[in-house]
Design an enzyme around this catalytic site. Structure first.
Site, PDB file in Angstrom:
ATOM      1  N   TYR A 148     -10.074  -3.016 -20.139  1.00 24.19           N
ATOM      2  CA  TYR A 148     -10.895  -2.605 -19.002  1.00 24.19           C
ATOM      3  C   TYR A 148     -10.721  -1.120 -18.722  1.00 24.19           C
ATOM      4  O   TYR A 148      -9.711  -0.517 -19.060  1.00 24.19           O
ATOM      5  CB  TYR A 148     -10.633  -3.472 -17.768  1.00 24.19           C
ATOM      6  N   PHE A 232      -8.365   6.008 -12.345  1.00 23.28           N
ATOM      7  CA  PHE A 232      -8.854   6.039 -13.734  1.00 23.28           C
ATOM      8  C   PHE A 232      -7.758   5.456 -14.603  1.00 23.28           C
ATOM      9  O   PHE A 232      -6.650   6.000 -14.643  1.00 23.28           O
ATOM     10  CB  PHE A 232      -9.126   7.478 -14.198  1.00 23.28           C
ATOM     11  N   GLU A 233      -8.052   4.359 -15.280  1.00 26.01           N
ATOM     12  CA  GLU A 233      -7.131   3.890 -16.307  1.00 26.01           C
ATOM     13  C   GLU A 233      -7.919   3.025 -17.276  1.00 26.01           C
ATOM     14  O   GLU A 233      -8.835   2.311 -16.879  1.00 26.01           O
ATOM     15  CB  GLU A 233      -5.920   3.122 -15.723  1.00 26.01           C
ATOM     16  N   ILE A 234      -7.588   3.152 -18.552  1.00 26.48           N
ATOM     17  CA  ILE A 234      -8.187   2.301 -19.578  1.00 26.48           C
ATOM     18  C   ILE A 234      -7.024   1.537 -20.196  1.00 26.48           C
ATOM     19  O   ILE A 234      -6.057   2.148 -20.675  1.00 26.48           O
ATOM     20  CB  ILE A 234      -8.953   3.113 -20.642  1.00 26.48           C
TER      21      ILE A 234
END
Ligand code: GDP
Ligand code: MN
Length: 330
Positions: A148, A232-234
């Site tokens: 995600y 914000f993080e993937i």
């Protein structure tokens, strides 16, 4: 594969960028995911508009919106109007928003009433942080996802992104991607480091020899308060779904610190990254221009060949001590 994807990533060749159809199968089961309130529709629309223009109109990764209350038709339509990608809306499972039974709600209220730090008085903010720390990756709408990309209302994406960050992460075996790394405000995490050290002492078999603990631990053993800003993080969700992550979250949750202090999901995620991952599994997306109210990162112009609307001279988050610590240690 590393060299190849690095080439793809920094080549700046937009003609070479893949285009995925809205219906087609993507190379990664990824999605853009936001927890958001109905009244934040217009802030959310700004974020989606920018992401579509800068990146997702070519990739068409789906969006998932989550809320502790049902989304209104106005919200759903307002988002759907902006993209041809699949969009899903979900409500949180009841027990993932609120107090666990062991938390003393009187003590929690005393903390809120006397707190002198930002969002200190807010109960819902604490529900939000606990949800993002322990439950978002378990929501049924995310069940099929491998990765995600967390998004929020009112953030900015400054640069064209001419590659697929999900694919980049998957190809390179990356588990966690970040963009801004500040230090946490001490009054919100007074006992988080001690509680984390307690966990490490109790579960030494869960802590690999090679990890990133020295990013969060000073040489004298104290907490650096470094964290990745999780707006914000993937993330490779297998990380949050792991038994180790679950054990860590349960340990924190039992202590009540989400309520007796105001632990953020950013320091919680980051401490887990530092304990459980190697630096080679963690990626600094310093090529992604990004702003969340209060802090921004503008990439070094040489990497982006003029595709950003920010001034690279203002790439101030790149100079943050925790970004430097990440680049310099190990
Ligand atoms: P900050 O980034 O730490 O200042 O916190 P935000 O207020 O931006 O909240 C983080 C994310 O959670 C944002 O995407 C918000 O829209 C969302 N959020 C915060 N509180 C709530 C809430 O009570 N309900 C819902 N549905 N979303 C929330
Ligand atoms: Mn925010």
């Amino acid at each position: 594969t590393n060299t190849l994807s690095q080439q793809k990533k920094y080549g700046g060749n937009s003609e070479g960028a893949p285009q995925y159809s809205p219906e087609g199968i993507k190379p990664v089961r990824g999605a853009l995911v936001a927890l958001v309130r109905n009244q934040e529709l217009y802030g959310m629309r700004k974020t989606v508009r920018e992401l579509e223009d800068r990146w997702n109109h070519k990739y068409n990764y789906p969006y998932i919106f989550l809320n502790n209350k049902p989304f209104t038709e106005k919200f759903k339509q307002g988002i759907r109007d902006l993209t041809k990608a699949k969009v899903e809306f979900g409500v949180l499972d009841k027990d993932t928003w609120g107090y666990p039974e062991w938390v003393d709600q009187i003590k929690a209220k005393e903390e809120r009433d006397s707190a002198k730090y930002i969002k200190g008085h807010s109960e819902s903010y604490r529900f939000m942080c606990r949800f993002q720390s322990g439950f978002v990756h378990k929501h049924p709408l995310l069940a099929d996802l491998e990765f995600y990309w967390r998004i929020e209302p009112d953030v900015n994406y400054y640069c064209d992104i001419d590659y697929d960050p999900f694919l980049f992460m998957k190809t390179n075996g990356l588990k966690y991607g970040w963009n801004i790394a500040p230090t946490e405000y001490e009054p919100t995490v007074r006992t988080l480091w001690n509680t984390t050290q307690e966990f490490m002492k109790k579960n030494p078999q869960m802590i690999p020899d090679k990890n990133m603990i020295d990013w969060v631990r000073n040489s004298d053993g104290s907490y650096t308060r470094c964290h990745f800003w999780s707006n914000f993080e993937i993330v490779d969700l297998s990380f949050y779904r792991s038994a180790e992550y679950q054990a860590y979250f349960d340990h924190l949750d039992k202590s009540g610190g989400f309520f007796y202090e105001r632990w953020g999901d950013a320091p919680v995620h980051s401490l887990a990254v530092a304990m459980f991952l190697r630096k080679s599994q963690v990626h600094y997306f310093d090529d992604i221009g990004y702003r969340h109210p209060a802090m921004a990162h503008c990439p070094d112009g040489s990497k982006e060949r003029g595709k950003c609307i920010c001034d690279p001279e203002d790439g101030w988050a790149h100079g943050f001590s925790c970004a430097k610590r990440f680049r310099s240690i190990f």
